[in-house]
Write a protein that holds these residues in place. Sequence first.
Motif, mmCIF file in Angstrom:
data_model
loop_
_atom_site.group_PDB
_atom_site.id
_atom_site.type_symbol
_atom_site.label_atom_id
_atom_site.label_comp_id
_atom_site.label_asym_id
_atom_site.label_seq_id
_atom_site.Cartn_x
_atom_site.Cartn_y
_atom_site.Cartn_z
ATOM 1 N N LEU A 1 0.875 -1.165 0.000
ATOM 2 C CA LEU A 1 0.000 0.000 0.000
ATOM 3 C C LEU A 1 0.911 1.213 0.000
ATOM 4 O O LEU A 1 1.816 1.311 0.835
ATOM 5 N N ALA A 2 0.689 2.121 -0.934
ATOM 6 C CA ALA A 2 1.567 3.285 -1.085
ATOM 7 C C ALA A 2 0.864 4.548 -0.609
ATOM 8 O O ALA A 2 -0.268 4.819 -1.024
ATOM 9 N N SER A 3 1.530 5.316 0.246
ATOM 10 C CA SER A 3 0.999 6.593 0.707
ATOM 11 C C SER A 3 1.889 7.721 0.207
ATOM 12 O O SER A 3 3.117 7.655 0.324
ATOM 13 N N ASP B 1 7.808 12.134 1.541
ATOM 14 C CA ASP B 1 6.693 12.366 0.620
ATOM 15 C C ASP B 1 6.115 11.061 0.078
ATOM 16 O O ASP B 1 5.010 11.049 -0.441
ATOM 17 N N VAL B 2 6.863 9.953 0.198
ATOM 18 C CA VAL B 2 6.377 8.635 -0.213
ATOM 19 C C VAL B 2 6.700 7.644 0.898
ATOM 20 O O VAL B 2 7.830 7.613 1.395
ATOM 21 N N TYR B 3 5.698 6.835 1.271
ATOM 22 C CA TYR B 3 5.880 5.799 2.279
ATOM 23 C C TYR B 3 5.081 4.588 1.811
ATOM 24 O O TYR B 3 3.850 4.653 1.711
ATOM 25 N N ASP C 1 9.265 -1.348 4.627
ATOM 26 C CA ASP C 1 8.746 -0.098 4.086
ATOM 27 C C ASP C 1 9.778 0.526 3.160
ATOM 28 O O ASP C 1 10.974 0.541 3.478
ATOM 29 N N VAL C 2 9.313 1.054 2.036
ATOM 30 C CA VAL C 2 10.170 1.853 1.158
ATOM 31 C C VAL C 2 9.754 3.301 1.366
ATOM 32 O O VAL C 2 8.568 3.634 1.252
ATOM 33 N N THR D 1 16.006 11.308 -0.735
ATOM 34 C CA THR D 1 16.701 10.094 -0.325
ATOM 35 C C THR D 1 15.700 8.950 -0.192
ATOM 36 O O THR D 1 14.643 9.122 0.427
ATOM 37 N N VAL D 2 16.033 7.793 -0.763
ATOM 38 C CA VAL D 2 15.163 6.622 -0.680
ATOM 39 C C VAL D 2 15.862 5.557 0.152
ATOM 40 O O VAL D 2 17.057 5.297 -0.026
#
Length: 181
Positions: free
Chosen positions: A68-70, A79-81, A107-108, A115-116
């Motif tokens: 599930l992407a937030s 900004d992305v989790y 989690d990505v 930074t990822v």
Amino acid sequence: MLPGTPVRVEMTKLGDHPHWRFTGRYLGADEHGDWIGFPAGTHHVRPGLAFDSDVDSVTLVRAGAHHLASLHAPGLWCDVYVDMATPPVWDHSGDVAVVRSVDLDLDVVRRDDGTVFVDDEDEFAEHRVSLGYPAELVAAAERARDEVRAAVVAGVAPYDEATRRRWLGALTALDLPRPGR
């Protein structure tokens, strides 16, 4: 389902142990899946922890995907989790539609500086044993982690700025009351 329809998200840990629960509004669908919006102030609760979100966010519910992407509005540390999880299942049997999924720890995350990184690999390793993750579930979570990480690093849709702006804009257009604000 019409835009603005309430949707509850119910995450568990393997073995039906309660995890995060929160309610948002259905925004619509695109080629990536269904989108649910959560205005700033949305209450999130799990055993031992609760908080109200600081910024608007939208969550992608992708049929068959092990995540599930937030995507979050500016003002948060990321900004992305993306939570690696079992494929989400919709339940329309009650008064409120519910999305259910089992959180698999990995989690990505993309920080607001671009930074990822992968978070909670230690928790994933621990829960593989303590919760007895089946081998096929481990493989699916690891494959999803690798695919999602590559897509987030590359900035491709649905993890790009245009997609994020589009669905955050759809949330704003609903003109919902801001919980807790």
